[in-house]
Structure formats: C-alpha cells, structure tokens
Design an enzyme around this catalytic site. Structure first.
Site, mmCIF file in Angstrom:
data_model
loop_
_atom_site.group_PDB
_atom_site.id
_atom_site.type_symbol
_atom_site.label_atom_id
_atom_site.label_comp_id
_atom_site.label_asym_id
_atom_site.label_seq_id
_atom_site.Cartn_x
_atom_site.Cartn_y
_atom_site.Cartn_z
ATOM 1 N N ASP A 123 40.018 30.639 51.579
ATOM 2 C CA ASP A 123 39.374 31.730 50.838
ATOM 3 C C ASP A 123 37.914 31.829 51.290
ATOM 4 O OD1 ASP A 123 39.129 33.716 48.890
ATOM 5 O OD2 ASP A 123 38.587 32.282 47.303
ATOM 6 N N HIS A 124 37.440 33.032 51.509
ATOM 7 C CA HIS A 124 36.042 33.275 51.884
ATOM 8 C C HIS A 124 35.555 32.431 53.064
ATOM 9 C CE1 HIS A 124 35.058 36.199 48.825
ATOM 10 N NE2 HIS A 124 35.750 35.472 47.973
ATOM 11 N N HIS B 29 32.949 38.402 40.998
ATOM 12 C CA HIS B 29 33.308 36.978 40.995
ATOM 13 C C HIS B 29 32.589 36.179 39.908
ATOM 14 C CE1 HIS B 29 34.129 37.731 45.445
ATOM 15 N NE2 HIS B 29 35.236 37.140 45.066
ATOM 16 N N GLY B 30 33.173 35.069 39.502
ATOM 17 C CA GLY B 30 32.457 34.068 38.708
ATOM 18 C C GLY B 30 32.683 34.153 37.215
ATOM 19 N N HIS C 28 40.008 40.459 44.328
ATOM 20 C CA HIS C 28 39.155 39.285 44.102
ATOM 21 C C HIS C 28 38.434 39.462 42.764
ATOM 22 C CE1 HIS C 28 38.621 37.192 48.165
ATOM 23 N NE2 HIS C 28 39.565 38.076 48.370
ATOM 24 N N SER D 114 38.858 38.780 39.593
ATOM 25 C CA SER D 114 39.504 39.468 38.466
ATOM 26 C C SER D 114 39.913 38.531 37.347
ATOM 27 C CB SER D 114 40.704 40.256 38.968
ATOM 28 O OG SER D 114 41.551 39.395 39.679
ATOM 29 N N ASN E 188 43.439 36.953 43.340
ATOM 30 C CA ASN E 188 42.726 35.674 43.384
ATOM 31 C C ASN E 188 42.306 35.249 41.987
ATOM 32 O OD1 ASN E 188 42.893 36.098 46.123
ATOM 33 N ND2 ASN E 188 40.718 35.764 46.522
ATOM 34 N N THR F 1 37.979 31.356 38.477
ATOM 35 C CA THR F 1 37.243 31.073 37.240
ATOM 36 C C THR F 1 38.151 30.751 36.051
ATOM 37 O OG1 THR F 1 35.427 32.445 38.018
ATOM 38 C CG2 THR F 1 35.507 31.992 35.666
#
Ligand code: 13P
Length: 322
Positions: A83-84, A188-189, A222, A224, A265, A268
C-alpha cells in the site's frame, strides 16, 4: 497456491458487483486477525502493508514473515499488496519479497509532497507497470489527491483534488494499471471530517462516471474508514485523547460498490478496534504483566471489525475464486 494477484481476486468482484476489503496490517498479530476473519467469513482478502510502517528492524524480514503467514493459510484466497509505495524502489523490493500486487502512489511528488504533475505521475506509474507485469504482479495507481494523514507516509494533507473521468481514462491507457485509486471525497486517518455533514461526501456520481469510462480497471476507495463512535469512546474512557471525527458510513460505501468500487482500503477502523481493546484490557487488569491475554483481545477485536466489513462489502461467502 494461496497467494493471488489483485487482478485475479477483483475480476470475480467485478463480475458479481461486490468489493474486497484491503486491510492494513502493521505487525504479524494484525495479519493473524485479518486472516482469521477471512477464514471465518469464507471471504477473499487483500492483506496490505504500507512501505516503512512496521515495528521491526528489517523490512525485508517483516515482508517475508508476512508472506509465509499468508501461505500457511492454504484455504484463504489472499493478495499480498504493497500500500502506498512512494518510489519505484519500494515496489521493486516488495516484488522481490513475494508481493503479488503493488501500489505506486505517484499522485504527489515524493520529495515535496505537492500534487504531482499528471505526466510525472504517468511516467512513474508506467515504470512500475513495465517492471511488475512481466513478473505476474498487479499494479494500482492513484489519480487525484486524497486528503488526511497516512502515519509514516506523509503529514496531514488538507487538499483533496478530485479525480477527473477523462484524465482517468487517459491515465489508464498510458500506464496500463490494473487498479486505480480515485479521489472521490474520502480522507485518510482517524481525523477525517469534523462534522457529520462533511462525512457524507462520497461523490457517488463521479465514481459511476469514472467506472463507465474505464470498465476494465478496478476502482479503489482509500480513506473510507467509518470511525465508529464506540471505539473512539472506549479509547477516550481509558486514557486516550482522540478528537471527535466522522468517517464514511456503511451505506455510502455500499453505494460506492454499486457504482463500481471493487477494492476498499481499511486501516484506521481496524487500528481503532485494536487500540480500544488494548486500552480496555490493560485498564481492567492492572497487575498482570504477561502480555498474551491483552494481545489475544486485540486480535479478537480486529478480527471482528474486519469480518463485519467483509459482510458489508459483500465479499463474505465468496472464497472460491479458483
Ligand atoms: P483509512 O485511514 O480511512 O482506514 O484509510 C486507509 C487507507 O486508505 C490506506 O491506504
């Protein structure tokens, strides 16, 4: 063989209109939790690790153990995905260690973190595709920029630049990617949106438009996570200091799937479940120092959170991709 490519697993998801969860793992116990959920739910699964994000001395050692752990679950159809990946070298190394799929995230300049020029994103992504495809490895690229923070990857990024359907078609034609992460309103996060209203902002129409233009490319969501309030509350009741935040609710994700999202994805929400269970366990028993019970509840909690998503995404019960 247990390990599948992203293309193999997502082709079935496309045919039957469901999505496969791609669950971020930072250590081997988290991978145990994801694989347990996959086995229990009879679900295909994407196990993904972010380059540089793990507690071990040696990334190659970690990636080898992760691959072996997945291979020791012969009844689970799993993709091992980077990932990333920020550079060609991240992707090359992951492939050397047996990853069956890699993401090259060249949507931002690796040095400055500014949104990358379209042609530069195309060139960096194309180079990874040319390396990976002859080795039988799938490639995910990213178009537009997704907001938020990927711990260990970049700081908080406020700007979200939505993906453009015409550019998406050009990007796919010029790079040959198998899957495309599209910026459609997520972030993200653990701190995503500060009001409930902001959390309702997945651009469903945009997903449908992009999907119609590139029907052979798997769309990836991503950023979500839903940020369940009960996990945040449990963490804060046991010493945490998380601000209140809103994520993407299940209904929106399911609308996204109906419009063409095939890989979702999740980092979190899994980590929230893990941390809530750990804080609660340590608070409940303040005298035991041997860690097996506390680690056990973290695995149980993360497996339950992942299993719930597999049911929500429609991948539960779809193990047979052979
Ligand atoms: P979340 O932070 O919303 O779980 O997203 C994770 C992600 O997209 C990893 O690539």
């Amino acid at each position: 063989m247990t390990l599948k490519t992203l293309t193999e697993v997502l082709a079935h998801a496309e045919a039957d209109s469901y999505a496969v969860g791609a669950f971020n793992v930072s250590d081997l116990n988290q991978a145990v939790a994801v694989l347990r959920a996959a086995r229990q739910e009879q679900s295909p699964v994407i196990v993904q690790a972010i380059a540089g994000m793990h507690p071990y001395d040696d990334e190659g050692w970690w990636w080898d153990r992760l691959r072996e752990l997945i291979e020791s679950h012969p009844t689970v159809d799993a993709v091992l995905h980077l990932d990333h990946g920020r550079t060609f070298d991240d992707c090359r190394r992951a492939i050397e260690h047996g990853f069956t799929s890699v993401m090259i995230d060249a949507s931002r300049d690796a040095a400055t973190d500014e949104p990358a020029d379209f042609d530069a994103n195309v060139a960096a992504t194309r180079a990874v595709v040319e390396h990976a495809h002859p080795l039988g490895v799938s490639v995910e690229g990213e178009l537009g920029t997704i907001g938020g923070a990927e711990a260990g990857v970049r700081g908080i990024v406020e700007d979200i630049i939505f993906a453009d359907p015409a550019q998406a078609a050009e990007f796919v034609a010029r790079t040959g990617v198998d899957a495309l992460a599209v910026a459609v309103g997520t972030s993200h996060g653990s701190v995503k949106f500060t009001t409930d209203e902001q959390g309702q902002r997945l651009r469903i129409g945009l997903i449908a438009q992009i999907h119609a233009g590139i029907p052979g490319t798997f769309l990836v969501l991503h950023g979500s996570s839903s940020i369940p309030a009960d996990s945040v509350r449990t963490i804060n009741e046991h010493g945490g200091r998380l601000p209140s935040s809103y994520g993407i609710d299940t209904e929106q994700k399911q609308q996204g799937i109906a419009s063409g999202i095939r890989k979702i994805n999740q980092g979190t929400d899994s980590h929230l479940a893990w941390t809530a269970a750990l804080r609660e366990a340590l608070d409940a028993d303040r005298t035991t120092v041997e860690p097996s019970a506390a680690i056990g509840v973290t695995i149980d909690a993360m497996a339950a959170a992942v299993a719930q998503r597999m049911r929500e995404f429609g991948s539960a019960g779809r193990l047979a991709v052979h």
